[in-house]
Design a protein around this motif. Structure first.
Motif, PDB file in Angstrom:
ATOM      1  N   THR A 181       2.059 -11.719  -5.857  1.00  0.00           N
ATOM      2  CA  THR A 181       2.483 -10.348  -5.746  1.00  0.00           C
ATOM      3  C   THR A 181       3.079 -10.138  -7.228  1.00  0.00           C
ATOM      4  O   THR A 181       3.799 -10.919  -7.842  1.00  0.00           O
ATOM      5  CB  THR A 181       3.437  -9.998  -4.578  1.00  0.00           C
ATOM      6  N   PRO A 235      -0.415  -3.811   0.194  1.00  0.00           N
ATOM      7  CA  PRO A 235      -0.679  -5.188  -0.340  1.00  0.00           C
ATOM      8  C   PRO A 235      -1.375  -5.214  -1.480  1.00  0.00           C
ATOM      9  O   PRO A 235      -2.127  -4.106  -1.872  1.00  0.00           O
ATOM     10  CB  PRO A 235      -1.682  -5.897   0.680  1.00  0.00           C
ATOM     11  N   TYR A 244       4.742  -5.716   1.244  1.00  0.00           N
ATOM     12  CA  TYR A 244       3.759  -6.735   1.442  1.00  0.00           C
ATOM     13  C   TYR A 244       2.720  -6.141   2.553  1.00  0.00           C
ATOM     14  O   TYR A 244       1.401  -6.072   2.519  1.00  0.00           O
ATOM     15  CB  TYR A 244       4.205  -7.950   1.893  1.00  0.00           C
TER      16      TYR A 244
END
Length: 558
Positions: free
Chosen positions: A282, A319, A315
């Motif tokens: 991420t 995403p 998350y």
């Protein structure tokens, strides 16, 4: 001796300089008013000085000797018009300070007897005893009894209100203690359950993954994945220990000494959370602004949880979106802000969410005196921002505790923090109970006011009637004076003239020309207006041996 005398004069209640100056000012005002009244009544200089001294003395002694000053003032006011004005103040003071209904009733009764008795004695020569008694009674009721009743009602109401406030504060403090103990017991129960259930399960996971990690049949990739699971379970156990410690004691648990060092669960641990997020692929950027400052344990832990929960939500709901984490050390608080852009792709499958994450963050921040905001950001992303004070302790347990009247007590008066001020008007409304007592208090106040108005009207009416009667008994015109001839019998003259029994003619027969020796005189006032408003025309008739031997017309100063 001077100090002892001062302490005795001051009495049981505190007497500040301000009160002393006020009493001296009141005494001076009453003394000046008394001098004016005595001057209107043609009182002597000695009488005027005595009245002023008595007025000041009674004003100063009313706090120490309320009953005695009430009786003495009522007696002195009956014979000294200059002292009569002080009786209202003495009645007010006695109503407040005489302890016990019986003692107060005895004091006011004795003062009434003294006022009426001395009034009758002073006006005995007028031979109108019944009128003097009625008038003195009405004046006593209006000037002394009514202020005393009003003062006693007001004083008792204040005493009851003060006692009610103290009792309410005590009940609120006791309720706070009971609720705090109940919350502490519940937190300890939850902590014990978490320790016994989750701790056991996590320990089993750590043991089994540790054994699986050294299994020779696993490939390196599988062994690496199992190691990640074991490390996660160990971190979860350490985190559980911290949560259990906070639930039990309200503070952070000490760092455990294990083979695997756990990540810090505060501001210092935010960098680790961000690094772990980057390791998962991420795009997370972290910035810090301002001079770092230490936070109390609860605020430090809350900052970590805000970042952790915000990253978890990013998350799940967005995403692949870039995330920014910013820590700003302001002058009075730490601002933690987490923002993510719009999702790069829709979430895979249904997002599992309990819907309690942000609510829990808001509650956690509220308990430490901070706040959390969550909402959409510009460009379609999402933003979570928390403001946490540096030195705030957890909020008191009384925030949601209402007092007996649905309000909150004064935090400064009760030693409570975080509670809004109490509406003391609600205490007034509940002072004597519910609706019945409130109606009774209003009825009592209205009754006192109505009785005061009625007595005042009666006193004014009686005074007007007495004044009219005095005028009729004290005045004749010039023609009536000229019709009376020397040598007429005293009986015939008195039958034609008023009897002169009036306060308007008191003492005027001794003024003017010298009276013939051995005579008794009748002095009357002229009903015609005098050219000089400062003088009155007096017609005097003197009798001797049953005959009119002298009559005079002369001017006297008012």
């Amino acid at each position: 001796m001077a100090r002892d005398g001062w302490d005795w004069l001051r009495g049981p209640e505190p007497w500040t300089r301000r009160m002393l100056v006020g009493d001296l000012a009141l005494g001076g005002i009453f003394a000046v008013l008394g001098l004016g009244v005595e001057e209107l009544g043609n009182g002597s200089g000695r009488r005027m000085v005595l009245g002023a001294v008595v007025a000041v003395a009674l004003t100063l002694l009313r706090r120490r000797l309320p009953a005695a000053t009430l009786v003495l003032g009522s007696a002195a006011g009956a014979v000294m018009p200059g002292v009569f004005l002080v009786t209202g103040l003495l009645g007010w003071s006695a109503g407040r300070r005489i302890v016990g209904v019986g003692r107060a009733l005895a004091a006011f009764t004795l003062a009434f007897v003294a006022a009426v008795g001395f009034s009758v004695w002073d006006q005995w020569s007028l031979q109108r005893t019944l009128l003097v008694i009625v008038f003195s009674t009405l004046m006593y009721l209006a000037m002394t009894v009514m202020p005393g009743l009003a003062s006693r009602y007001w004083s008792q109401r204040r005493t009851l209100l003060r006692a009610l406030q103290e009792r309410n504060g005590q009940l609120l403090r006791e309720r706070t203690m009971v609720e705090g103990q109940a919350r502490l017991r519940e937190r300890q129960r939850i902590a014990q359950d978490m320790h016994d259930s989750l701790g056991h399960q996590l320990a089993l996971i750590a043991v089994h993954t540790g054994a699986l990690e050294v299994d020779p049949e696993l490939t390196d990739r599988q062994r690496e994945a199992v190691g990640v699971l074991r490390q996660a379970s160990v971190s979860a156990m350490h985190e559980l220990r911290e949560v259990v410690g906070i639930l039990r004691d309200g503070v952070e648990a000490p760092d455990p000494v294990e083979e695997a060092q756990p990540a810090a669960r505060g501001v210092a641990g935010i960098a680790g959370v961000v690094e772990a997020a980057r390791g998962s692929g991420t795009d997370v950027r972290m910035t810090t602004a301002g001079q770092p400052r230490p936070l109390v344990a609860a605020c430090d832990h809350a900052a970590y949880r805000i970042v952790q929960e915000a990253l978890t939500n990013a998350y799940k709901h967005a995403p692949g979106a870039p995330i920014t984490v910013e820590l700003r050390y302001e002058d009075d608080s730490l601002v933690v802000e987490i923002a993510n852009g719009p999702a790069a792709a829709p979430p895979a499958g249904e997002v599992v969410s309990g819907g309690q994450g942000l609510t829990g963050l808001r509650e956690r921040a509220r308990l430490v005196g901070g706040m959390v905001y969550a909402g959409t950001a510009e460009g379609g992303g999402f933003r979570v921002a928390g403001v946490l004070p540096y030195g705030a302790e957890p909020a008191g347990l009384v925030e949601d505790v209402a007092d007996d009247f649905g309000q909150q007590a004064r935090p400064h008066a009760l030693g409570l923090q975080g509670a809004p001020p109490m509406d003391w008007a609600a205490v007034d409304r509940e002072l004597a109970g519910r609706a019945r007592s409130r109606t009774g208090g209003i009825a009592l106040g209205c009754g006192i006011a109505f009785a005061a108005v009625v007595l005042l009207v009666i006193v004014i009416g009686a005074g007007v009637a007495l004044l009219v009667g005095s005028v009729n008994n004290a005045m004749i015109d010039r023609a009536e004076f000229d019709e009376v001839q020397l040598g007429e019998s005293e009986t015939a003259v008195r039958e034609r003239l008023p009897d002169g029994d009036s306060i308007l003619t008191a003492g005027v027969d001794r003024k003017g020309p010298e009276r013939p020796a051995g005579t008794t005189c009748l002095a009357l006032l002229s009903s015609e207006d005098s050219p000089d408003l400062a003088t009155d025309t007096v017609f005097r008739f003197c009798f001797k041996d049953g005959k009119l031997v002298d009559k005079q017309a002369y001017e006297v100063k008012q």
